[in-house]
Design an enzyme around this catalytic site. Sequence first.
Site, mmCIF file in Angstrom:
data_model
loop_
_atom_site.group_PDB
_atom_site.id
_atom_site.type_symbol
_atom_site.label_atom_id
_atom_site.label_comp_id
_atom_site.label_asym_id
_atom_site.label_seq_id
_atom_site.Cartn_x
_atom_site.Cartn_y
_atom_site.Cartn_z
ATOM 1 N N CYS A 65 -16.823 -4.261 6.302
ATOM 2 C CA CYS A 65 -17.316 -3.050 6.953
ATOM 3 C C CYS A 65 -17.415 -1.896 5.950
ATOM 4 C CB CYS A 65 -16.400 -2.644 8.100
ATOM 5 S SG CYS A 65 -17.001 -1.161 8.920
ATOM 6 N N HIS B 229 -22.081 -11.812 3.839
ATOM 7 C CA HIS B 229 -23.259 -10.967 4.029
ATOM 8 C C HIS B 229 -23.781 -10.639 2.625
ATOM 9 C CE1 HIS B 229 -24.948 -6.840 5.574
ATOM 10 N NE2 HIS B 229 -25.879 -7.648 5.140
ATOM 11 N N ASN C 180 -25.182 -14.903 5.693
ATOM 12 C CA ASN C 180 -25.490 -13.830 6.651
ATOM 13 C C ASN C 180 -26.328 -12.749 5.969
ATOM 14 O OD1 ASN C 180 -23.810 -10.933 7.702
ATOM 15 N ND2 ASN C 180 -25.166 -12.050 9.052
HETATM 16 C C1 LIG Z 1 -24.335 -2.566 15.324
HETATM 17 C C2 LIG Z 1 -23.622 -3.379 14.298
HETATM 18 C C3 LIG Z 1 -22.246 -3.471 14.340
HETATM 19 C C4 LIG Z 1 -21.566 -4.256 13.414
HETATM 20 N N1 LIG Z 1 -20.199 -4.420 13.529
HETATM 21 C C5 LIG Z 1 -19.563 -5.336 12.730
HETATM 22 C C6 LIG Z 1 -18.198 -5.680 12.940
HETATM 23 O O1 LIG Z 1 -17.545 -5.204 13.873
HETATM 24 N N2 LIG Z 1 -17.627 -6.576 12.086
HETATM 25 C C7 LIG Z 1 -18.332 -7.151 11.053
HETATM 26 O O2 LIG Z 1 -17.779 -7.976 10.312
HETATM 27 N N3 LIG Z 1 -19.620 -6.847 10.846
HETATM 28 C C8 LIG Z 1 -20.260 -5.981 11.668
HETATM 29 N N4 LIG Z 1 -21.597 -5.748 11.498
HETATM 30 C C9 LIG Z 1 -22.331 -6.477 10.455
HETATM 31 C C10 LIG Z 1 -22.922 -7.768 10.999
HETATM 32 O O3 LIG Z 1 -21.890 -8.643 11.414
HETATM 33 C C11 LIG Z 1 -23.793 -8.476 9.939
HETATM 34 O O4 LIG Z 1 -22.996 -8.772 8.826
HETATM 35 C C12 LIG Z 1 -24.956 -7.617 9.493
HETATM 36 O O5 LIG Z 1 -25.604 -7.012 10.573
HETATM 37 C C13 LIG Z 1 -25.968 -8.441 8.682
HETATM 38 O O6 LIG Z 1 -26.491 -9.482 9.448
HETATM 39 P P1 LIG Z 1 -27.948 -9.365 10.137
HETATM 40 O O7 LIG Z 1 -28.922 -9.035 9.056
HETATM 41 O O8 LIG Z 1 -28.170 -10.721 10.745
HETATM 42 O O9 LIG Z 1 -27.858 -8.265 11.150
HETATM 43 C C14 LIG Z 1 -22.290 -4.936 12.396
HETATM 44 C C15 LIG Z 1 -23.666 -4.821 12.358
HETATM 45 C C16 LIG Z 1 -24.341 -4.081 13.296
HETATM 46 C C17 LIG Z 1 -25.834 -4.053 13.257
#
Ligand SMILES: Cc1cc2nc3c(=O)[nH]c(=O)nc-3n(C[C@H](O)[C@H](O)[C@H](O)COP(=O)(O)O)c2cc1C
Length: 344
Positions: free
Chosen positions: A102, A171, A204
């Site tokens: 995060c 990620h 990810n």
């Molecule tokens: C609204 C939002 C909230 C998120 N909250 C968390 C979280 O609580 N814990 C976490 O590990 N990643 C969190 N992330 C990151 C996502 O888990 C992920 O790593 C990131 O969005 C990249 O993946 P994507 O491109 O498929 O969205 C959050 C992302 C978004 C968009």
Amino acid sequence: MVSIGDIVLPDFPLLLAPMEDVSDPPFRAVCKENGADLMYTEFISSEGLIRDAIKSRQKLDIFDYERPIGIQIFGGDEEAMALSARIVAATNPDLVDINFGCPVKKVVSKGAGAGVLKDIDLMVRLTSAVVRATDKPVTVKTRLGWDESSINIEEVAERLQDVGIKALSVHGRTRAQMYRGHADWTLIGKVKNNPRIKIPIFGNGDIDTPEKALEYKNRYGIDGIMIGRAAIGYPWIFNEIKHFLQTGTHAAAPTVQQRADAIRKHLHKAVDWKGEIVGILEMRRHYTNYLKGFPHIKEFRNQLVTVKSVAEIEEILGQIVTRYEGFVPERKIASFPEEQGCSC
Ligand SMILES: Cc1cc2nc3c(=O)[nH]c(=O)nc-3n(C[C@H](O)[C@H](O)[C@H](O)COP(=O)(O)O)c2cc1C
């Protein structure tokens, strides 16, 4: 088949990413129904859990139909992490996940989340403390490194495996990148193809189409994919990817009736979980995402976020189905975290 400790997942599982204010039980219910193989709670503060903060405790709510499910915790203090791992384990999730990714200031400034990427020794100690505190399989979700000049994911993967984690989700961005640019999967592929690495590696970042999922699966050899934003308002992404991987063809896009059904299910789960007043209020932030791409939808959406009963919402959904029957909107990826107020 992919195993995380004693959890057995199908070949090339698709994971729903943990997302604060998004991946709560009602949202997870629609993702589960549409093919998510493993899901996580929103991240939960270890300090909050120990203080007995109500918001943190509520995030521990998990239901049997969601299994396998992981509870995600974050924090920068070994003792607090170990204690919160024990609190979490008492609610009987299938696994405990640690967030080292995060990037938001309020988390990083406390030496938690991606803040830990600056100190791998601390990361290893925190992870080891959690592994020792629970019998549940422990997994980690992290980023490539703190910034461009300190990318350390290959070392991190080896060292966390050595202290006992059972899977790693990466990620493909640094903390400094937040959400800018594109996720770099090259390093995720390197981690996966390191012969020392035996645990499943999940990639990810930016997966939003079946084509991309197939391309990255083949190019990087990862064990599965974790999907975040592309599932917001579009839980069908999981089954669409599965269908494409199995057949090379596209599944039919959801009809407006299926969209309304998903909204209805999401709403009912929210109401069952939080009661009618709070459930209806919390559901309001999701309509825009579910209804993206429908022309002149604003008027219906404004009604949906104004009415105060489930019956009225059902009525409006019925009108939407009638009005848009046969219409298939162009696929648009839902809100970016900046818009959602979080950018974990
Ligand atoms: C609204 C939002 C909230 C998120 N909250 C968390 C979280 O609580 N814990 C976490 O590990 N990643 C969190 N992330 C990151 C996502 O888990 C992920 O790593 C990131 O969005 C990249 O993946 P994507 O491109 O498929 O969205 C959050 C992302 C978004 C968009």
